[in-house]
Write an enzyme that holds these catalytic residues in place. Structure first.
Site, PDB file in Angstrom:
ATOM      1  CD  GLN A  82      -3.058   0.985   2.132  1.00 60.32           C
ATOM      2  OE1 GLN A  82      -3.149   0.025   2.885  1.00 60.32           O
ATOM      3  NE2 GLN A  82      -3.905   1.980   2.176  1.00 60.32           N
ATOM      4  CG  PHE A  83       1.429   3.822  -3.638  1.00 62.03           C
ATOM      5  CD1 PHE A  83       1.448   5.200  -3.818  1.00 62.03           C
ATOM      6  CD2 PHE A  83       0.431   3.086  -4.267  1.00 62.03           C
ATOM      7  CE1 PHE A  83       0.495   5.831  -4.600  1.00 62.03           C
ATOM      8  CE2 PHE A  83      -0.515   3.707  -5.062  1.00 62.03           C
ATOM      9  CZ  PHE A  83      -0.491   5.073  -5.225  1.00 62.03           C
ATOM     10  CB  THR A  84      -2.214   5.200  -0.403  1.00 65.15           C
ATOM     11  OG1 THR A  84      -2.686   4.043   0.280  1.00 65.15           O
ATOM     12  CG2 THR A  84      -2.539   5.106  -1.884  1.00 65.15           C
TER      13      THR A  84
END
Length: 145
Positions: free
Chosen positions: A78-80
């Site tokens: 999850q890069f967010t």
């Protein structure tokens, strides 16, 4: 590296309507890889996750690890987690690792969990995923290295 760890009774990840990973009691781990993250950081994180005592014992104290309760792992990239919302209304992700590096480290993370723990379920890097879970507690930890 940024990690969100949720103690769950169950969790699943779907891609295009198909379940690609699911667990019962265990840890749902959202993993954000940042610029400058290393395999050594992942080694340390995986070791800590396996030993993290966040499951309740017979006295309702958080004294047990995932090994102690024979729990399962579900890990989702999850890069967010690297969203920077300090300026303007659109998050910036400039501190997230580039996709090729992030995918390599994500795959390394999964391999380390499998090598050290025995099994791991996972999401699909870069896919549009739908996550469902029943958080146990709720018990959620935000961990930044």
């Amino acid at each position: 590296m940024k990690v969100v760890v949720q103690r769950v009774l169950e969790a699943a990840v779907k891609v295009e309507g198909n379940v690609i990973g699911e667990i019962k009691k265990g840890l749902l781990v959202f993993l954000g890889i940042g610029e400058g993250d290393t395999k050594e950081m992942i080694d340390k994180t995986v070791d800590k996750l396996i030993k993290l005592r966040i499951f309740q014992d017979e006295n309702d104290k958080t004294n047990l690890s995932i090994k102690d309760v024979n729990g399962q792992f579900l890990v989702v990239s999850q890069f967010t987690l690297y969203a920077d919302c300090r300026k303007g209304n659109r998050p910036s992700f400039v501190n997230a690792a580039k996709p090729d590096m992030a995918e390599e480290l994500y795959e390394y993370f999964l391999q380390r969990v499998e090598n050290e723990y025995g099994s791991v379920q996972s999401g699909s890097f870069g896919a549009d995923m739908k996550i469902s879970l029943i958080n146990d507690g709720p018990f959620t930890i935000l961990w930044e290295l």
